[in-house]
Design an enzyme around this catalytic site. Structure first.
Site, short mmCIF file in Angstrom:
data_model
loop_
_atom_site.label_atom_id
_atom_site.label_comp_id
_atom_site.label_asym_id
_atom_site.label_seq_id
_atom_site.Cartn_x
_atom_site.Cartn_y
_atom_site.Cartn_z
N ARG A 1 0.88 -1.27 0.03
CA ARG A 1 -0.01 0.17 -0.09
C ARG A 1 0.86 1.18 0.09
O ARG A 1 0.27 2.44 -0.15
CB ARG A 1 -0.90 -0.02 1.06
CG ARG A 1 -2.00 -1.16 1.08
CD ARG A 1 -3.07 -0.57 2.02
NE ARG A 1 -4.11 -1.57 1.84
CZ ARG A 1 -5.02 -1.81 2.87
NH1 ARG A 1 -5.07 -1.31 4.01
NH2 ARG A 1 -6.04 -2.68 2.58
N GLU B 1 -1.48 -9.01 -5.12
CA GLU B 1 -2.70 -9.56 -5.22
C GLU B 1 -2.53 -11.07 -5.71
O GLU B 1 -3.26 -11.94 -5.17
CB GLU B 1 -3.44 -8.89 -6.45
CG GLU B 1 -4.04 -7.55 -6.16
CD GLU B 1 -4.96 -7.69 -4.73
OE1 GLU B 1 -5.71 -8.69 -4.56
OE2 GLU B 1 -5.11 -6.60 -4.06
N THR C 1 -3.64 -17.21 0.26
CA THR C 1 -2.82 -17.07 1.33
C THR C 1 -2.85 -15.77 2.16
O THR C 1 -3.38 -14.63 1.69
CB THR C 1 -1.33 -16.86 0.64
OG1 THR C 1 -1.17 -17.97 -0.34
CG2 THR C 1 -0.19 -17.13 1.62
N LEU D 1 4.74 -20.86 -0.56
CA LEU D 1 3.56 -20.00 -0.88
C LEU D 1 2.47 -20.97 -0.93
O LEU D 1 1.40 -20.51 -1.04
CB LEU D 1 3.70 -18.92 -1.59
CG LEU D 1 4.18 -17.59 -1.08
CD1 LEU D 1 4.41 -16.52 -2.15
CD2 LEU D 1 3.16 -16.80 -0.23
N GLY D 2 2.85 -21.96 -1.92
CA GLY D 2 1.65 -22.94 -2.35
C GLY D 2 1.08 -22.50 -3.59
O GLY D 2 1.38 -21.28 -4.02
N TYR E 1 -11.50 -11.19 -10.01
CA TYR E 1 -11.28 -10.47 -8.82
C TYR E 1 -9.99 -9.61 -9.00
O TYR E 1 -9.82 -8.49 -8.67
CB TYR E 1 -11.29 -11.29 -7.60
CG TYR E 1 -10.42 -10.71 -6.56
CD1 TYR E 1 -11.07 -9.75 -5.74
CD2 TYR E 1 -9.12 -11.08 -6.14
CE1 TYR E 1 -10.47 -8.92 -4.75
CE2 TYR E 1 -8.57 -10.10 -5.39
CZ TYR E 1 -9.00 -9.18 -4.40
OH TYR E 1 -8.50 -8.68 -3.43
N ASP F 1 -13.83 -9.69 -2.65
CA ASP F 1 -12.92 -10.93 -2.09
C ASP F 1 -13.95 -11.46 -0.95
O ASP F 1 -14.90 -11.00 -0.62
CB ASP F 1 -11.59 -10.38 -1.67
CG ASP F 1 -11.69 -9.71 -0.38
OD1 ASP F 1 -12.75 -9.13 0.06
OD2 ASP F 1 -10.57 -9.30 0.12
N CYS G 1 -19.08 -5.20 16.01
CA CYS G 1 -20.11 -4.39 15.78
C CYS G 1 -20.17 -2.92 16.45
O CYS G 1 -20.53 -1.84 15.83
CB CYS G 1 -21.61 -4.97 15.59
SG CYS G 1 -21.71 -6.52 14.54
N CYS H 1 -17.85 -0.70 14.52
CA CYS H 1 -18.27 -0.57 13.05
C CYS H 1 -18.70 0.66 12.34
O CYS H 1 -19.83 0.92 13.03
CB CYS H 1 -18.95 -1.95 12.62
SG CYS H 1 -19.12 -1.89 10.57
N CYS I 1 -26.46 -1.69 9.04
CA CYS I 1 -26.46 -3.13 9.08
C CYS I 1 -27.47 -3.93 9.47
O CYS I 1 -27.93 -3.65 10.50
CB CYS I 1 -25.01 -3.63 9.75
SG CYS I 1 -24.70 -5.34 9.68
S1 SF4 Z 1 -20.99 -5.02 8.94
FE1 SF4 Z 1 -22.68 -5.26 10.28
S2 SF4 Z 1 -22.10 -7.38 11.20
FE2 SF4 Z 1 -20.10 -6.38 10.38
S3 SF4 Z 1 -19.01 -5.30 11.91
FE3 SF4 Z 1 -20.37 -3.81 10.77
S4 SF4 Z 1 -22.37 -3.79 12.23
FE4 SF4 Z 1 -21.11 -5.88 12.70
#
Ligand code: SF4
Length: 356
Positions: free
Chosen positions: A25, A37, A43, A80-81, A119, A137, A196, A199, A205
């Site tokens: 990065r 990538e 891996t 690394l396989g 991907y 991914d 969560c 998050c 969500c």
């Molecule tokens: S996307 Fe949803 S399930 Fe995932 S960490 Fe955030 S709040 Fe939790």
């Protein structure tokens, strides 16, 4: 329906303060991003980092890689396989070198290169060239499955997940958006115990509202992997050299180096006793090793013998200080280590000097 603007803003703001500092990065060089990538397919990130750093030091650009021999490349990849990745890497480098070292910038152009699937093309297009590609991914699949509480089993929900991601990708900073989604899945929305409370997307969500985000993505029960058996023969010369040979170019571990083994494959067992040794010697049992491939598990009985003289046809002696540099896949390193502990480790500079 998740409001896209605030969703993206929250995610990118979180990424600004929480992005993982990963060596690939620190650059926008498509070559470096492509190598990372390909290595990251199948891996884990932490396992890839030392390989990536050594690889970039040895092959700093695509022309350099195109000029390398396949055996040098396989030796740098050993451990690394999934070795077909390394062979595709070389084929791809050869083509890009013919394009004056320039990678195509679009997903469609990238997909025409060997070893670059949907991907990887999307990831390179987004991260190296800031194209608004939908990068999906395993981490992104998990996050999206939870955001929308997708009840369809994951194997059948791929198109639905991709459609959601395509609707989310911003025109500004699509590369950061792709990496932010991956980081969120890797560090917050983890397979077990997602955090969560930390998050940035919790307001959007659906799974966290249900109280059981771990339920998503829904998976069908896994079929058990078949167990294959075989034997490996580690012949050691009095100076410590080990007898090796090269595997056929095609097929599992194609082109890699191995100690002689019996004819096991993904579908069939090989012989498991010293009666199947490649030549007569005082073979002694040295243990048993196990290794898990994508589609099967393998158990090898390992035998060891002291052998002197010229290498049989198709074999060669690898000297003590050369063994760690051979293109030995992990399963073969395990077999050698069972017979001669420490033999595949890199010798210290002092002992390497003494042995050379
Ligand atoms: S996307 Fe949803 S399930 Fe995932 S960490 Fe955030 S709040 Fe939790």
């Amino acid at each position: 329906m998740i409001p896209k603007r605030t969703f993206r803003q929250r995610l990118l703001t979180w990424y600004g303060g929480s992005a993982r500092d990963l060596p690939w990065r620190r650059t926008r060089d498509p070559y470096a991003i492509w190598v990372s990538e390909i290595m990251l397919q199948q891996t884990r990130v932490q396992a890839v980092i030392p390989y990536y750093e050594r690889f970039l030091a040895k092959f700093p650009d695509v022309r350099n890689l195109a000029a390398a021999s396949e055996s040098d490349l396989l030796a740098a990849w050993a451990g690394l396989g999934y070795y077909s990745r390394a062979r595709n890497l070389k084929a791809c480098a050869d083509l890009v070198a013919l394009r004056r070292g320039r990678f195509p910038e679009t997903e469609a152009g990238l997909r025409e290169l060997p070893g670059i699937g949907a991907y990887t093309a999307a990831a390179i297009a987004a991260i190296a060239f800031d194209h608004p590609a939908a990068v999906v991914d395993g981490n992104v699949e998990r996050v999206v499955s939870r955001l929308y509480s997708i009840a369809t089993p994951l194997s059948e929900a791929k198109a639905e997940i991709r459609a959601h991601v395509e609707g989310m990708v911003p025109l500004i900073r699509p590369g950061d958006f792709a990496q932010a989604m991956m980081d969120l899945g890797a560090t917050i929305c983890t397979p077990r115990r997602p955090r969560c409370m930390l998050c940035p997307l919790r307001e959007d969500c659906s799974a966290t509202v249900s109280g059981d985000p771990e339920h998503f993505p829904v998976r069908l029960p896994k079929a058990e992997k078949p167990l294959r058996r075989g034997a490996a023969f580690v012949a050691v010369r009095s100076d410590g050299a080990i007898l090796l040979r090269k595997r056929q170019d095609k097929g599992l571990l194609g082109g890699m180096t191995e100690v002689p083994t019996t004819g096991w494959t993904a579908r069939n067992d090989g012989a498991t006793t010293d009666a199947a040794a490649p030549f007569t010697a005082d073979w002694r049992r040295a243990g048993q090793i196990g290794h898990v491939f994508t589609h099967f598990a393998l158990e090898l009985e390992v035998f060891r013998a002291e052998v002197n003289g010229a290498a049989p046809a198709g074999h060669f002696w690898s000297l003590v200080h050369e063994i760690s540099g051979e293109a030995l896949p992990t399963v073969m390193k395990k077999a050698i280590e069972a017979a001669i502990p420490g033999a595949t480790k890199k010798p210290s500079p002092q002992s390497a000097k003494r042995l050379a």
